[in-house]
Design a protein around this motif. Structure first.
Motif, PDB file in Angstrom:
ATOM      1  N   CYS A 137       0.766  -1.080  -0.248  1.00 40.27           N
ATOM      2  CA  CYS A 137      -0.041  -0.151   0.033  1.00 40.27           C
ATOM      3  C   CYS A 137       0.804   1.445  -0.137  1.00 40.27           C
ATOM      4  CB  CYS A 137      -0.821   0.116   1.262  1.00 40.27           C
ATOM      5  SG  CYS A 137      -2.074   1.515   1.457  1.00 40.27           S
ATOM      6  N   LEU A 180      -0.732 -11.427  -0.623  1.00 45.49           N
ATOM      7  CA  LEU A 180      -2.301 -11.583  -1.172  1.00 45.49           C
ATOM      8  C   LEU A 180      -2.719 -12.960  -1.036  1.00 45.49           C
ATOM      9  CD1 LEU A 180      -4.586 -10.530  -2.786  1.00 45.49           C
ATOM     10  CD2 LEU A 180      -3.708 -11.585  -4.857  1.00 45.49           C
ATOM     11  N   HIS A 240     -10.501  -9.190  -3.323  1.00 47.46           N
ATOM     12  CA  HIS A 240     -10.080  -7.841  -2.552  1.00 47.46           C
ATOM     13  C   HIS A 240     -10.514  -7.751  -1.156  1.00 47.46           C
ATOM     14  CE1 HIS A 240     -14.257  -6.096  -2.585  1.00 47.46           C
ATOM     15  NE2 HIS A 240     -14.474  -6.982  -3.739  1.00 47.46           N
ATOM     16  N   VAL A 274      -6.601  -9.625   1.415  1.00 53.18           N
ATOM     17  CA  VAL A 274      -5.693  -8.257   1.721  1.00 53.18           C
ATOM     18  C   VAL A 274      -5.431  -8.162   3.205  1.00 53.18           C
ATOM     19  CG1 VAL A 274      -5.367  -5.969   1.133  1.00 53.18           C
ATOM     20  CG2 VAL A 274      -6.619  -7.092  -0.419  1.00 53.18           C
ATOM     21  N   THR A 276     -10.844  -2.085   1.544  1.00 53.77           N
ATOM     22  CA  THR A 276     -10.974  -2.238   0.144  1.00 53.77           C
ATOM     23  C   THR A 276     -12.229  -2.796  -0.116  1.00 53.77           C
ATOM     24  OG1 THR A 276      -9.966  -4.566   0.539  1.00 53.77           O
ATOM     25  CG2 THR A 276      -8.564  -2.755  -0.059  1.00 53.77           C
ATOM     26  N   TRP A 301     -10.167  -5.173  -7.699  1.00 51.75           N
ATOM     27  CA  TRP A 301      -9.127  -4.720  -8.455  1.00 51.75           C
ATOM     28  C   TRP A 301      -9.228  -4.003  -9.728  1.00 51.75           C
ATOM     29  CZ3 TRP A 301      -4.144  -5.078  -6.466  1.00 51.75           C
ATOM     30  CH2 TRP A 301      -3.798  -5.844  -5.352  1.00 51.75           C
ATOM     31  N   CYS A 326      -7.870   1.881  -1.491  1.00 50.47           N
ATOM     32  CA  CYS A 326      -8.208   1.703  -0.131  1.00 50.47           C
ATOM     33  C   CYS A 326      -9.205   2.844  -0.053  1.00 50.47           C
ATOM     34  CB  CYS A 326      -6.996   1.539   0.827  1.00 50.47           C
ATOM     35  SG  CYS A 326      -7.532   1.462   2.435  1.00 50.47           S
ATOM     36  N   ILE A 364      -3.280   0.276  -3.533  1.00 46.63           N
ATOM     37  CA  ILE A 364      -2.403  -1.055  -3.430  1.00 46.63           C
ATOM     38  C   ILE A 364      -2.116  -1.597  -4.561  1.00 46.63           C
ATOM     39  CG2 ILE A 364      -2.740  -3.596  -2.373  1.00 46.63           C
ATOM     40  CD1 ILE A 364      -4.714  -2.327  -0.488  1.00 46.63           C
TER      41      ILE A 364
END
Length: 128
Positions: free
Chosen positions: A13, A22, A42, A48, A82, A86, A109, A115
């Motif tokens: 981040c 991850l 996510h 995360v 989050t 993504w 975020c 991130i």
């Protein structure tokens, strides 16, 4: 072409003090050495994990700690927020009806951090 992201990929981040890994649950059954990730991987504290200490003033915990310290920036423990997938995922490769996650993808975020993938966990499978 980007690299396919899988479980164990190192992520960072922009406001975090340390990298994290991850976590990808093996629900899709697609493996690239480890379970392959999609843009839907996510969820905070599931996919995360925290990035050490957060130093973003948009984070209410950081703002409160900074105010208590009379304005001196005071980082606090990271708690990823989050809420959106993504972006972007692979436009042509689907894993369980969701776009595959590639190493160029970013995750926002709610507290203001971005991130990104530092190093994919595998270097053999590429996605366009």
């Amino acid at each position: 072409m980007g690299m396919l992201v899988s479980a164990g990929t190192t992520i960072q981040c922009s406001f975090g003090a340390a990298p994290s890994a991850l976590t990808v649950l093996p629900a899709s059954g697609v493996l690239a050495g480890a379970p392959a990730a999609t843009i839907m991987d996510h969820a905070p504290m599931v996919n995360v994990m925290p990035f050490g200490m957060c130093s973003c003033m948009a984070n209410p915990m950081v703002a409160a700690a900074t105010a208590a310290a009379l304005g001196a920036l005071t980082p606090v423990g990271c708690l990823p927020m989050t809420t959106a997938p993504w972006m972007p995922g692979s436009p042509t490769v689907l894993i369980g009806n969701f776009p595959a996650l590639q190493d160029a993808s970013k995750l926002m975020c709610m507290w203001g951090g971005v991130i990104s993938v530092v190093a994919p966990a595998q270097f053999t499978a590429q996605v366009p």
